[in-house]
Design an enzyme around this catalytic site. Structure first.
Site, PDB file in Angstrom:
ATOM      1  N   ILE A  11       9.908 -29.349   0.404  1.00 44.93           N
ATOM      2  CA  ILE A  11       8.367 -29.807   0.539  1.00 44.93           C
ATOM      3  C   ILE A  11       7.574 -28.753   0.007  1.00 44.93           C
ATOM      4  O   ILE A  11       6.678 -29.078  -0.651  1.00 44.93           O
ATOM      5  CB  ILE A  11       8.045 -30.216   1.990  1.00 44.93           C
ATOM      6  CG1 ILE A  11       9.128 -31.236   2.504  1.00 44.93           C
ATOM      7  CG2 ILE A  11       6.600 -30.512   2.046  1.00 44.93           C
ATOM      8  CD1 ILE A  11       8.958 -31.355   3.892  1.00 44.93           C
ATOM      9  N   ASP A  30       9.418 -16.533   0.061  1.00 50.82           N
ATOM     10  CA  ASP A  30      10.907 -17.200   0.468  1.00 50.82           C
ATOM     11  C   ASP A  30      11.915 -16.377   0.415  1.00 50.82           C
ATOM     12  O   ASP A  30      12.037 -15.373  -0.516  1.00 50.82           O
ATOM     13  CB  ASP A  30      11.093 -18.214  -0.493  1.00 50.82           C
ATOM     14  CG  ASP A  30      12.029 -19.506  -0.051  1.00 50.82           C
ATOM     15  OD1 ASP A  30      11.422 -20.425   0.099  1.00 50.82           O
ATOM     16  OD2 ASP A  30      12.980 -19.275   0.435  1.00 50.82           O
ATOM     17  N   ASN A  31      12.995 -16.606   1.412  1.00 50.18           N
ATOM     18  CA  ASN A  31      14.164 -15.672   1.497  1.00 50.18           C
ATOM     19  C   ASN A  31      15.282 -16.275   0.623  1.00 50.18           C
ATOM     20  O   ASN A  31      16.495 -15.609   0.466  1.00 50.18           O
ATOM     21  CB  ASN A  31      14.507 -15.241   2.883  1.00 50.18           C
ATOM     22  CG  ASN A  31      14.869 -16.583   3.726  1.00 50.18           C
ATOM     23  OD1 ASN A  31      14.834 -17.592   3.019  1.00 50.18           O
ATOM     24  ND2 ASN A  31      15.199 -16.396   5.093  1.00 50.18           N
ATOM     25  N   ALA A  72       8.641 -22.207   5.997  1.00 52.73           N
ATOM     26  CA  ALA A  72       9.786 -21.575   6.348  1.00 52.73           C
ATOM     27  C   ALA A  72      10.487 -22.048   7.445  1.00 52.73           C
ATOM     28  O   ALA A  72       9.913 -21.709   8.586  1.00 52.73           O
ATOM     29  CB  ALA A  72       9.631 -20.106   5.897  1.00 52.73           C
ATOM     30  N   ALA A  73      11.445 -22.948   7.688  1.00 50.54           N
ATOM     31  CA  ALA A  73      12.213 -23.169   8.683  1.00 50.54           C
ATOM     32  C   ALA A  73      13.414 -23.745   8.452  1.00 50.54           C
ATOM     33  O   ALA A  73      13.599 -24.367   7.325  1.00 50.54           O
ATOM     34  CB  ALA A  73      11.492 -24.193   9.733  1.00 50.54           C
ATOM     35  N   SER A 115       6.641 -31.990  12.748  1.00 52.91           N
ATOM     36  CA  SER A 115       7.575 -32.861  12.376  1.00 52.91           C
ATOM     37  C   SER A 115       7.439 -34.100  13.405  1.00 52.91           C
ATOM     38  O   SER A 115       7.020 -33.941  14.456  1.00 52.91           O
ATOM     39  CB  SER A 115       8.877 -32.336  12.618  1.00 52.91           C
ATOM     40  OG  SER A 115       9.696 -33.391  12.598  1.00 52.91           O
ATOM     41  N   TYR A 139      15.746 -28.922  17.193  1.00 51.94           N
ATOM     42  CA  TYR A 139      14.766 -28.903  16.001  1.00 51.94           C
ATOM     43  C   TYR A 139      13.406 -29.212  16.321  1.00 51.94           C
ATOM     44  O   TYR A 139      12.232 -28.566  16.169  1.00 51.94           O
ATOM     45  CB  TYR A 139      15.291 -29.601  15.037  1.00 51.94           C
ATOM     46  CG  TYR A 139      14.390 -29.902  13.811  1.00 51.94           C
ATOM     47  CD1 TYR A 139      14.130 -28.664  12.852  1.00 51.94           C
ATOM     48  CD2 TYR A 139      13.637 -31.131  13.431  1.00 51.94           C
ATOM     49  CE1 TYR A 139      13.219 -28.914  11.877  1.00 51.94           C
ATOM     50  CE2 TYR A 139      12.738 -31.021  12.402  1.00 51.94           C
ATOM     51  CZ  TYR A 139      12.385 -29.881  11.924  1.00 51.94           C
ATOM     52  OH  TYR A 139      11.637 -30.244  10.656  1.00 51.94           O
ATOM     53  N   LYS A 143       9.598 -27.147  16.647  1.00 54.27           N
ATOM     54  CA  LYS A 143       8.397 -27.250  15.911  1.00 54.27           C
ATOM     55  C   LYS A 143       7.221 -27.591  17.345  1.00 54.27           C
ATOM     56  O   LYS A 143       6.136 -27.284  16.820  1.00 54.27           O
ATOM     57  CB  LYS A 143       8.392 -28.716  15.257  1.00 54.27           C
ATOM     58  CG  LYS A 143       9.561 -28.640  14.105  1.00 54.27           C
ATOM     59  CD  LYS A 143       8.601 -27.912  13.038  1.00 54.27           C
ATOM     60  CE  LYS A 143       9.603 -27.770  11.585  1.00 54.27           C
ATOM     61  NZ  LYS A 143       8.873 -26.883  10.511  1.00 54.27           N
ATOM     62  N   HIS A 187      20.099 -35.969   4.063  1.00 54.33           N
ATOM     63  CA  HIS A 187      19.227 -36.837   4.294  1.00 54.33           C
ATOM     64  C   HIS A 187      19.533 -38.392   3.295  1.00 54.33           C
ATOM     65  O   HIS A 187      20.404 -38.317   2.475  1.00 54.33           O
ATOM     66  CB  HIS A 187      17.802 -36.558   3.393  1.00 54.33           C
ATOM     67  CG  HIS A 187      17.390 -35.318   4.420  1.00 54.33           C
ATOM     68  ND1 HIS A 187      17.070 -34.177   3.855  1.00 54.33           N
ATOM     69  CD2 HIS A 187      16.760 -35.296   5.701  1.00 54.33           C
ATOM     70  CE1 HIS A 187      16.808 -33.261   4.872  1.00 54.33           C
ATOM     71  NE2 HIS A 187      16.614 -34.111   5.869  1.00 54.33           N
ATOM     72  N   LEU A 188      19.000 -39.373   4.180  1.00 50.97           N
ATOM     73  CA  LEU A 188      19.515 -40.652   3.665  1.00 50.97           C
ATOM     74  C   LEU A 188      19.374 -40.942   2.225  1.00 50.97           C
ATOM     75  O   LEU A 188      20.321 -41.484   1.381  1.00 50.97           O
ATOM     76  CB  LEU A 188      18.758 -41.710   4.409  1.00 50.97           C
ATOM     77  CG  LEU A 188      19.266 -43.159   4.116  1.00 50.97           C
ATOM     78  CD1 LEU A 188      20.780 -43.470   4.452  1.00 50.97           C
ATOM     79  CD2 LEU A 188      18.096 -43.954   5.018  1.00 50.97           C
ATOM     80  N   ASP A 283      19.548 -39.579  17.269  1.00 59.16           N
ATOM     81  CA  ASP A 283      18.812 -40.402  16.344  1.00 59.16           C
ATOM     82  C   ASP A 283      17.908 -41.457  17.133  1.00 59.16           C
ATOM     83  O   ASP A 283      18.486 -42.452  17.830  1.00 59.16           O
ATOM     84  CB  ASP A 283      19.696 -41.261  15.150  1.00 59.16           C
ATOM     85  CG  ASP A 283      19.918 -40.453  13.936  1.00 59.16           C
ATOM     86  OD1 ASP A 283      19.020 -39.546  13.619  1.00 59.16           O
ATOM     87  OD2 ASP A 283      20.835 -41.005  13.204  1.00 59.16           O
TER      88      ASP A 283
HETATM   89  N1  UFG Z   1      21.518 -41.944   7.785  1.00 63.85           N
HETATM   90  C1  UFG Z   1      22.637 -42.843   7.702  1.00 63.85           C
HETATM   91  N2  UFG Z   1      23.525 -42.386   6.758  1.00 63.85           N
HETATM   92  C2  UFG Z   1      23.522 -41.187   6.123  1.00 63.85           C
HETATM   93  C3  UFG Z   1      22.465 -40.279   6.372  1.00 63.85           C
HETATM   94  C4  UFG Z   1      21.424 -40.809   7.251  1.00 63.85           C
HETATM   95  O1  UFG Z   1      22.513 -43.780   7.979  1.00 63.85           O
HETATM   96  O2  UFG Z   1      24.359 -40.683   5.502  1.00 63.85           O
HETATM   97  C5  UFG Z   1      20.382 -42.505   8.713  1.00 63.85           C
HETATM   98  C6  UFG Z   1      20.055 -41.896   9.703  1.00 63.85           C
HETATM   99  O3  UFG Z   1      20.741 -42.064  11.144  1.00 63.85           O
HETATM  100  C7  UFG Z   1      18.669 -42.188  10.046  1.00 63.85           C
HETATM  101  C8  UFG Z   1      18.044 -42.242   8.801  1.00 63.85           C
HETATM  102  O4  UFG Z   1      19.062 -42.684   7.838  1.00 63.85           O
HETATM  103  O5  UFG Z   1      18.653 -43.287  10.907  1.00 63.85           O
HETATM  104  C9  UFG Z   1      17.359 -41.293   8.307  1.00 63.85           C
HETATM  105  O6  UFG Z   1      18.105 -40.130   8.242  1.00 63.85           O
HETATM  106  P1  UFG Z   1      17.689 -38.618   7.545  1.00 63.85           P
HETATM  107  O7  UFG Z   1      18.874 -37.660   8.018  1.00 63.85           O
HETATM  108  O8  UFG Z   1      17.237 -38.970   6.090  1.00 63.85           O
HETATM  109  O9  UFG Z   1      16.197 -38.387   8.200  1.00 63.85           O
HETATM  110  P2  UFG Z   1      16.077 -38.132   9.960  1.00 63.85           P
HETATM  111  O10 UFG Z   1      15.204 -39.521  10.222  1.00 63.85           O
HETATM  112  O11 UFG Z   1      17.065 -37.936  10.521  1.00 63.85           O
HETATM  113  O12 UFG Z   1      15.066 -36.986   9.773  1.00 63.85           O
HETATM  114  C10 UFG Z   1      13.989 -36.757   9.499  1.00 63.85           C
HETATM  115  C11 UFG Z   1      13.777 -35.465   8.421  1.00 63.85           C
HETATM  116  C12 UFG Z   1      13.956 -34.188   9.549  1.00 63.85           C
HETATM  117  C13 UFG Z   1      13.017 -34.558  11.106  1.00 63.85           C
HETATM  118  C14 UFG Z   1      13.266 -35.895  11.463  1.00 63.85           C
HETATM  119  C15 UFG Z   1      12.094 -36.386  12.453  1.00 63.85           C
HETATM  120  O13 UFG Z   1      14.594 -35.158   7.469  1.00 63.85           O
HETATM  121  O14 UFG Z   1      13.553 -33.165   9.115  1.00 63.85           O
HETATM  122  O15 UFG Z   1      13.129 -36.973  10.318  1.00 63.85           O
HETATM  123  O16 UFG Z   1      13.021 -37.239  13.261  1.00 63.85           O
HETATM  124  F1  UFG Z   1      13.185 -33.898  12.090  1.00 63.85           F
END
Ligand code: UFG
Length: 327
Positions: A11, A30-31, A72-73, A115, A139, A143, A187-188, A283
């Site tokens: 981001i 940035d580190n 940074a986090a 977040s 996490y 925040k 991430h998805l 989740d």
């Molecule tokens: N998911 C899958 N398969 C995967 C990866 C993710 O089904 O291989 C699902 C997760 O269970 C979730 C959705 O896809 O339902 C989105 O998952 P992400 O990991 O992409 O994102 P998150 O919603 O878990 O996390 C995001 C940000 C985080 C933040 C969070 C807030 O990436 O930094 O939203 O709830 F903390």
């Protein structure tokens, strides 16, 4: 001059591009633990840790910094549950060190990445800024604590801030030059696209027994450049005398995991294999933002308001950089 902590991250680097394209002076701090130097481009860069107060104070003076955008986090929900010490130390103690350096140097303005994870499980309505903040992960808790510090620092020391509560950041810069590159990727959308590229055998769907329209989790995906734009507006707002505040940032529309996979199949033209697996702990079923407050108060409006466009921009990046920033 604006100092961007975490400006080599996903981001952060997109926000730096956006700031510079509008003529702002930026220094990236940035580190490089999770960030990529390649993502910084030609912006001035200082390799440093937010714990290094001395270096921060020196950098503030050297570059005549008047405001900070703080990315940074550590940001992996799962890891925050198995290693809370890492998250409290880095995100919480690290932010205190940054705030102390800002106080010492007289830097007054801070835009900060908060977040949706600060809300936790809120049910299936649109989440507004007044929804209760009850994080379900360490996490999210870090925040929320950071928001609390900033509010107290404002009251006591007059440090003004805008906290931006992001929903699911996604997509990549239109140039295709920078994009999402986490290691390991969690991430998805990137994982789905890695499956499209044949780097994974399939995309695992984490649970199809949630109380949602197709049983899979619903999230609000927001394009990274729209997020970046909100930071710029927040900085302008503070510099024009705006009071400390906080905003949700999302598109206001939720998509299920299955819908995201279908979108990626349509965008890539590849029949991406998917398999239902067990739930991932922590989740929430549904997280969708109301972003009316920032629209109303800062005139922010998402330009990438369709999931197809968001996934297409991510595909442009992943298909041309299958190993991220690695050659
Ligand atoms: N998911 C899958 N398969 C995967 C990866 C993710 O089904 O291989 C699902 C997760 O269970 C979730 C959705 O896809 O339902 C989105 O998952 P992400 O990991 O992409 O994102 P998150 O919603 O878990 O996390 C995001 C940000 C985080 C933040 C969070 C807030 O990436 O930094 O939203 O709830 F903390």
């Amino acid at each position: 001059m604006i100092l961007v902590t975490g400006g080599a991250g996903y981001i952060g680097s997109h926000t730096v591009r956006e700031l510079r394209s509008r003529g702002a002076d930026v220094v990236v701090y940035d580190n490089l633990v999770t960030g990529h130097i390649e993502a910084v481009g030609s912006a001035p860069f200082v390799k440093g840790d937010i714990f290094d107060k001395e270096l921060l104070v020196k950098t503030f003076a050297e570059y005549k910094v008047d405001s900070v955008v703080h990315f940074a986090a550590y940001s992996l929900v799962g890891e925050s549950m198995s290693d809370p010490a890492k998250y409290y130390r880095n995100n919480v103690a690290g932010t205190l060190s940054l705030l102390d350096a800002m106080l010492e140097a007289g830097v007054k303005y801070l835009v900060f990445s908060s977040s949706a994870a600060t809300y936790g499980d809120t049910g299936d309505g649109l989440i507004t800024e007044d929804s209760p903040q009850r994080p379900t992960s360490v996490y999210g808790q870090t925040k929320l604590m950071m928001e609390q510090f900033m509010s107290d620092y404002d009251k006591a020391y007059g440090m003004r801030y805008v906290a931006l509560r992001y929903f699911n950041a996604a997509g990549a810069h239109v140039s295709g030059e920078i994009g999402e590159a986490h290691k390991p990727e969690s991430h998805l959308i990137p994982i789905i696209l890695q499956a499209a590229l044949g780097q994974r055998s399939h995309i695992g769907i984490f649970g199809d027994d949630y109380p949602t329209r197709d049983g899979t989790c619903i999230r609000d995906y927001i394009h990274i450049t729209d997020l970046a734009d909100a930071h710029i507006r927040a900085l302008d707002y503070l510099k024009n005398g705006g009071k400390s505040t906080y905003y949700n940032l999302g598109n206001g529309e939720g998509f299920s995991v299955k819908e995201v996979i279908e979108t990626a199949r349509r965008v890539t033209g590849i029949d991406i294999p998917a398999r239902v697996e067990g739930r991932r702990p922590g989740d929430p079923a549904t997280l969708v933002a109301s972003s009316e407050k920032i629209k109303r108060e800062l005139g922010w409006k998402p330009r990438f308001d369709s999931l197809d466009e968001i996934v297409a921009s991510a595909w442009k990046w992943h298909s041309t950089h299958p190993h991220g920033f690695e050659k």
